[in-house]
Structure formats: structure tokens, C-alpha cells
Design a protein around this motif. Structure first.
Motif, PDB file in Angstrom:
ATOM      1  N   ASP A 350      47.727  39.610  41.143  1.00  0.00           N
ATOM      2  CA  ASP A 350      47.399  40.986  40.745  1.00  0.00           C
ATOM      3  C   ASP A 350      47.226  41.090  39.226  1.00  0.00           C
ATOM      4  OD1 ASP A 350      47.477  41.749  43.361  1.00  0.00           O
ATOM      5  OD2 ASP A 350      49.530  42.553  43.289  1.00  0.00           O
ATOM      6  N   GLU A 351      48.110  40.456  38.461  1.00  0.00           N
ATOM      7  CA  GLU A 351      47.994  40.512  37.007  1.00  0.00           C
ATOM      8  C   GLU A 351      46.729  39.810  36.529  1.00  0.00           C
ATOM      9  OE1 GLU A 351      51.381  39.433  34.719  1.00  0.00           O
ATOM     10  OE2 GLU A 351      52.801  40.374  36.096  1.00  0.00           O
ATOM     11  N   ALA A 352      46.384  38.655  37.157  1.00  0.00           N
ATOM     12  CA  ALA A 352      45.169  37.945  36.779  1.00  0.00           C
ATOM     13  C   ALA A 352      43.933  38.785  37.052  1.00  0.00           C
ATOM     14  CB  ALA A 352      45.087  36.611  37.529  1.00  0.00           C
ATOM     15  N   VAL A 353      43.932  39.483  38.187  1.00  0.00           N
ATOM     16  CA  VAL A 353      42.792  40.351  38.513  1.00  0.00           C
ATOM     17  C   VAL A 353      42.671  41.474  37.496  1.00  0.00           C
ATOM     18  CG1 VAL A 353      41.876  41.962  40.222  1.00  0.00           C
ATOM     19  CG2 VAL A 353      42.821  39.769  40.967  1.00  0.00           C
ATOM     20  N   GLU A 354      43.811  42.018  37.050  1.00  0.00           N
ATOM     21  CA  GLU A 354      43.772  43.079  36.040  1.00  0.00           C
ATOM     22  C   GLU A 354      43.200  42.556  34.718  1.00  0.00           C
ATOM     23  OE1 GLU A 354      44.325  46.323  36.100  1.00  0.00           O
ATOM     24  OE2 GLU A 354      44.478  46.069  38.282  1.00  0.00           O
ATOM     25  N   ILE A 355      43.540  41.293  34.374  1.00  0.00           N
ATOM     26  CA  ILE A 355      43.014  40.708  33.145  1.00  0.00           C
ATOM     27  C   ILE A 355      41.492  40.615  33.202  1.00  0.00           C
ATOM     28  CG2 ILE A 355      42.912  38.574  31.775  1.00  0.00           C
ATOM     29  CD1 ILE A 355      45.848  38.094  32.514  1.00  0.00           C
ATOM     30  N   ALA A 356      40.969  40.193  34.358  1.00  0.00           N
ATOM     31  CA  ALA A 356      39.524  39.969  34.489  1.00  0.00           C
ATOM     32  C   ALA A 356      38.761  41.194  34.969  1.00  0.00           C
ATOM     33  CB  ALA A 356      39.284  38.801  35.451  1.00  0.00           C
ATOM     34  N   ARG A 357      39.468  42.289  35.327  1.00  0.00           N
ATOM     35  CA  ARG A 357      38.782  43.435  35.923  1.00  0.00           C
ATOM     36  C   ARG A 357      37.666  44.000  35.040  1.00  0.00           C
ATOM     37  NH1 ARG A 357      40.003  45.993  40.229  1.00  0.00           N
ATOM     38  NH2 ARG A 357      42.144  45.229  40.283  1.00  0.00           N
ATOM     39  N   PRO A 358      37.852  44.141  33.707  1.00  0.00           N
ATOM     40  CA  PRO A 358      36.763  44.724  32.910  1.00  0.00           C
ATOM     41  C   PRO A 358      35.447  43.960  33.036  1.00  0.00           C
ATOM     42  CG  PRO A 358      38.792  44.710  31.655  1.00  0.00           C
ATOM     43  CD  PRO A 358      39.058  43.933  32.895  1.00  0.00           C
TER      44      PRO A 358
END
Length: 634
Positions: A350-358
Motif C-alpha cells: 500500500d505504501e509503495a502504491v502511494e509513492i507511485a500513485r502520482p
């Protein structure tokens, strides 16, 4: 002959003399039986110098006296020593005079023979010593060259029609001989055109060494040898030597490869600096443009919110860039340590997805997350693992055309746990797969516009290895997508403990105000932070040096001090120590705001009395929490 006989040993001379005397006496006796006795004087007188040379003057004189007595006995009257005849007396006198002369001459001849013998012996000894010296010198020469370990050889030209047609091996030390193919057999005496070190170009040897055989000079050149295990390089230093050529040569493959590596590193450094400038300008450009937009009087609330969003996103991008650079520095110095804890892989994802979400959202990618069938918990550094996975997702988004498909899957096997990120992007050519994990490496240089310093994968690989795992990459080829996988050892898998019950977080009223002192020599940074805090309804005072901070504290009583460390004159650490010694400010909450964030920097701030240490740019939410932790509001 006399000189050679004079050099015989005494025993050998005695045997030779006795034999000669017997022969003379027998011959004399035979003559006396058939001729007048005086004829025997001829034979005796002929042997006088010979006997004198062999046995000395006394032996010659004894033989002379014997001859006189012998002659007297055989002259008339026979058997008597008296020589009455006038003619016989003349013969006897002549014999005595001539015999005496022959004895004296034999003595001189003996001396000359002895001197000649000594000279000849000395000559033989000198020749033997010269020969031994030459042998010793050759032996030392061979030992020195063979133990040096550096290949050495001597070649001699072979002339045809007045021109050098080939070179002949005349000498090789052991190190040089080992470079030849064992099947070459005899090397010394062979032509360099037919027998040469394995892989060497015989024509090159002839063309570079033949001129040195024709005239005096020196030459140095490199020879590249093709071998199955790769290219090998030798540096040859050759010189003329009396019509031949001597040469040393050493294996410089390591040096040549190091030079190539340095050239490659220099090239990659230049590319890295160019890319770094590009990466820094990318967020700076929108930040500057947003600053101009915010200055427009007709800006709407919706536009202002958009500006804030852009500023947050671009400043976060710059912060991540700097974090990557710092992490690389820590890893290369061995200063990075993992903070392991029991963490859910689902939280990491979940944290990795948040990092790459933009970037995923900006390029309209489809992201499919495939979690494991059952929850997985591992003992790992949650932040670092999320950072690695976030890097892989960001790379996949960068190098996949808009609207692409990206899949993040987690699987658990008996030997390892695998987190893989697959995409349908530009892919990687097979011959470049081995280079993608090198520092500052970018195998797709045509995609610099996509961003990246070439440190993300190198950093990710190091972080995974610190966890005891490995990072792999695979691709079917150009434009056929790629897949990066994090392989973690199964030993780090753990059973999660029940989470302790937590109280609901207290809600801090937005109207709670703090008295805050901001100290920073960067006027823009200090004023921007002051404006932000005032928007939060805090009471703020701002100064731009350490001396001003100490001065204002004499009449201003803050609850919180936000203090930059790199102040001119009195540093932030010195100011903090002074604050802790002043009774009125001993209990104030001090927060370090600095660009220095290494562990030893944090240790120094803690020793100076700081309560919090934040690196620029400061996360506003964390800063607010630190400010809210201060004492009772006024």
C-alpha cells in the motif's frame, strides 16, 4: 717439447729420465762394440742438455764426468784412465768444453722452460677463470631473469637478399616460455613467423622489432591478444643489442581494463550530472511557475488549491530525489542500518502504491495488485522495503507508454517470498540486462525525458541485499515489457503478534496557539515558514542570526524555537546550548530545521538539547505534531 717435459711431475720426469739414460747407455755400449770409443762422446754430449733440463745442473755435470771417465777408459790404452795420445787428449778437451757449455745451456734452458711453463699454466688458469666467470654470469643472468617473473626474450634477424626476412628466437626466460603453446616444441632457434606466443600477431612482432635490429633505438608498444576468456593486453619494451633485439613485456590487462572502467565511470558521471540537472529543473520549473501564478491578483480559490497541490507534489519529488542520493552515500560508506520490525507485506504494498500513485495517475496506467492468498508478515525495514517497491513501480510507470498495464504480485514459496512488478512497456534488450543495476546506469538513454538518475535500481538492489535477498530483472526484449522481482528469504517470514489496543488520538483544536521563534539566515525560508505558522494562528517572531535569537530571548518568552543549524557566526548548536543554560528558556521545545540529516548530525542535535530534528523540506504535518507537543498554551 722441452717446455712441456719440464712441466711433468717429479715422478714422471724420473721415469722419463731413467728410461732415457738406459737408452743412451745401451746405444753407447753398442757404439763402443763397433767403433772407436771417442765416437760415443757424440751421443753423451747430445743428451747433456736434455738430462740437465730434466734433473738440473748437478745431474748434467755428473753425466759429463761420467762421459769423461767413460771416454778415458775406452781410449787407448783401453781400460785405463790415462789418455796419452795427443789426438785423444784434444777430443777429451773438446768434449769437456762442449759438454760444460751444454750443461750451462741446459740449465738456462731449464729456467726458460720453467718460466714458460708457469706462464702457460697462468694462461690456462686465467682462461679457466674467465670461462667460469662467464658461466657464473650466465647462470646469474638466467636466475635473475627467471625469478623476475617478467617475460623476456632476445631475437636475432635472419637476412635474405640484404633485408630482414624473419626473426629467430635466441633466448627466452621461463616466464616468456610459458606463454607459448606447449605444442610449439622447440622454440629457441625457431622463426617468429612460425612460432610465437599463443594468440600473438607474428607480423606485428616482425614489423615492430625488425627496425631495431637494423639500427640502434628503443620502442614501446601494446599488443592485444584474443583469448577465449577475453582480450589480454601486453606492454612490450624493446631495444637494440649488437644487431639483435632484447625485449621485456608484461601483462597490463588489469591496467587497460581499469583505464576503460575509469573512462566509463567518467562518462557515466557526466551523464549523471546532466541528468541530475534535468531532474532538479523538472520540479523547479513548475514550482517557479506556481509562484508566479500565486502572485496573480485574479487567482481563484480553485486555482490556489491547484497551486498548493503542485507545490506539494514537486517538493515531495525533490525530497525523494535527495533521499535517494543520501541513501546511496550511506550504503557506499556502510552507514545505512535497517530498522527491522514485524510488518505486513500488504502495508508495504500500500505504501509503495502511494509513492507511485502520482505518476501512475498522470499517465493513466492500469495497476493490478495481486496480494497473496493469506496475509504475510515479515521482519524487515518497512520504510526501506516500501521504498524499493515504490522505485520499481515508478520505473515501470516511467518506461511504459500512457495507458499501459502494470501488475504487482506477491507470492510465498517454501524457499523465498517474491514481490514482482511486471509491465508492458519499452522492455530491455537482453545484452543490457546486466548493466541496469550499476550506479548511474541508464540503458535507455533515449528516454532521459522520462526522468531518473540511474541510481534507483542500484539503491534498490543494495537495500534488498541488506535484507538478505536479491533483486532480479527479466525482459523478452525491446518493446515487450519487463519484470523486476524482489526475492526475500523465507526465514524473514514471521507470525504477527496481536496488535495492542490503542486509544483514540486526541483531536487538537486548530485554535490552540503557540508562541514560536523562527531562526534562519535564509530570509526567504524563514519568512515562508513564518507565514505558514501564522496561517495556523500561531504567534511568531522571526530573526536571521544566532546573535539576534539570544538577544530577543531576553524580552520574548517562546514555547517553541525553530532553529536552523547552519547559521553564520554563532551556529544553531551553539544557540541551542545557550538556550538550555538560560533559566527562562530551559524547558522550551527546540526543533532543529536543517539540511543535515545524517545519524551523526542527529546525535549532535540531541547532545545540544534539541527535542526534534527535521530535514528540509519539512513535512508540515510532522512539524505541527511537534509543535502541538509543546507545553501548556498561554
Amino acid at each position: 717439447m722441452i717446455v712441456r717435459i719440464a712441466q711433468y711431475s717429479l715422478r714422471k720426469r724420473l721415469v722419463f729420465g731413467v728410461g732415457s739414460t738406459i737408452a743412451i747407455l745401451l746405444a753407447q755400449q753398442s757404439l763402443t762394440m763397433f767403433a772407436h770409443g771417442r765416437l760415443t762422446f757424440l751421443l753423451i754430449s747430445a743428451s747433456l742438455p736434455f738430462i740437465t733440463v730434466l734433473f738440473g745442473a748437478s745431474s748434467g755435470a755428473l753425466l759429463l764426468l761420467t762421459g769423461i771417465l767413460f771416454g778415458a777408459l775406452w781410449m787407448d790404452p783401453i781400460g785405463q784412465l790415462v789418455v796419452p795420445g795427443h789426438a785423444d787428449q784434444i777430443v777429451m778437451l773438446a768434449y769437456t768444453v762442449v759438454g760444460t757449455f751444454l750443461v750451462v745451456a741446459g740449465q738456462q734452458l731449464a729456467k726458460m722452460a720453467q718460466r714458460a711453463g708457469r706462464a702457460e699454466a697462468a694462461t690456462r688458469d686465467a682462461a679457466a677463470r674467465v670461462l667460469q666467470v662467464e658461466r657464473d654470469s650466465r647462470h646469474r643472468f638466467d636466475v635473475a631473469l627467471n625469478t623476475a617473473g617478467v617475460p623476456f626474450f632476445i631475437v636475432t634477424p635472419v637476412l635474405r637478399d640484404g633485408h630482414i626476412a624473419e626473426l629467430r628466437w635466441d633466448y627466452l626466460n621461463e616466464a616468456a616460455a610459458r606463454l607459448f603453446n606447449p605444442a610449439a616444441g622447440v622454440i629457441v632457434g625457431s622463426s617468429t613467423l612460425y612460432v610465437s606466443p599463443a594468440g600473438w600477431d607474428a607480423d606485428l612482432l616482425l614489423s615492430r622489432l625488425a627496425p631495431l635490429a637494423e639500427r640502434d633505438g628503443r620502442d614501446a608498444f601494446d599488443v592485444r591478444v584474443d583469448k577465449a576468456e577475453g582480450d589480454q593486453w601486453f606492454h612490450v619494451v624493446a631495444a637494440s643489442l649488437s644487431g639483435s633485439v632484447v625485449a621485456w613485456f608484461g601483462d597490463v590487462t588489469a591496467r587497460v581494463r581499469a583505464e576503460w572502467a575509469l573512462e566509463e565511470a567518467d562518462r557515466r558521471k557526466d551523464e549523471f550530472l546532466a541528468t541530475l540537472a534535468h531532474e532538479l529543473r523538472n520540479p523547479l520549473a513548475p514550482i517557479r511557475q506556481v509562484a508566479e501564478i500565486l502572485a496573480q491578483p485574479r487567482l481563484t480559490d480553485e486555482g490556489r488549491k491547484w497551486c498548493v497541490t503542485v507545490l506539494r507534489r514537486q517538493s515531495a519529488a525533490m525530497a525523494l530525489l535527495l533521499d535517494d542520493l543520501l541513501d546511496v552515500s550511506r550504503i557506499t560508506r556502510g552507514a545505512l542500518t535497517l530498522r527491522k520490525e514485524v510488518v505486513s507485506l500488504r502495508e508495504v504494498v500500500d505504501e509503495a502504491v502511494e509513492i507511485a500513485r502520482p505518476i501512475l495517475g498522470a499517465k493513466a496506467h492500469e495497476l493490478v495488485v495481486k496480494p497473496p492468498p493469506r496475509p504475510l508478515h515479515v521482519e524487515a525495514d518497512r520504510l526501506r522495503l516500501a521504498q524499493v517497491l515504490g522505485n520499481l513501480l515508478t520505473n515501470a510507470a516511467k518506461y511504459t507508454p500512457p495507458g499501459g498495464h502494470i501488475e504487482l504480485a506477491t507470492t510465498a514459496e517454501d524457499a523465498e517470498i517474491v514481490l514482482s512488478v511486471a509491465d508492458n512497456g519499452i522492455g530491455i534488450e537482453p545484452d543490457k540486462l546486466s548493466a541496469i543495476f550499476r550506479m548511474f546506469s541508464q540503458v535507455n538513454r533515449d528516454h532521459h525525458r522520462e526522468g531518473g538518475l540511474g541510481i534507483g535500481l542500484a539503491l534498490s538492489k543494495s537495500l534488498v541485499e541488506l535484507h538478505g535477498g536479491r533483486l532480479t530483472a527479466s525482459s523478452a526484449g525491446k518493446d515487450r515489457g519487463s519484470c523486476f522481482s524482489i526475492h526475500l528469504p523465507a526465514e524473514i517470514r514471521v507470525v504477527a503478534s496481536p496488535a495492542p489496543a490503542r486509544d483514540a488520538p486526541a483531536v487538537v483544536s486548530a485554535l490552540v496557539r503557540r508562541r514560536i521563534l523562527v531562526v534562519d539566515d535564509n530570509v526567504d525560508a524563514a519568512d515562508a515558514l513564518t507565514a505558514l505558522l501564522e496561517l495556523e494562528r500561531h504567534e511568531v517572531r522571526t530573526v536571521y542570526s544566532g546573535e539576534e535569537a539570544i538577544d530577543i530571548l531576553r524580552h520574548y518568552d517562546p514555547e517553541v524555537v525553530l532553529l536552523d543549524l547552519g547559521l553564520p557566526g554563532m551556529s544553531g548548536l551553539d544557540v541551542a546550548r545557550r538556550i538550555r543554560t538560560m533559566p527562562a528558556t530551559r524547558e522550551v521545545t527546540m526543533i532543529a530545521i536543517t539540511g543535515w540529516g545524517q545519524p551523526d548530525d542527529r546525535a549532535r542535535t540531541a547532545e545540544a538539547g534539541f527535542d526534534f530534528h527535521f530535514t528540509k523540506p519539512v513535512d508540515v504535518a510532522q512539524l505541527n505534531e511537534a509543535i502541538d507537543s509543546a507545553g501548556t498554551a498561554a
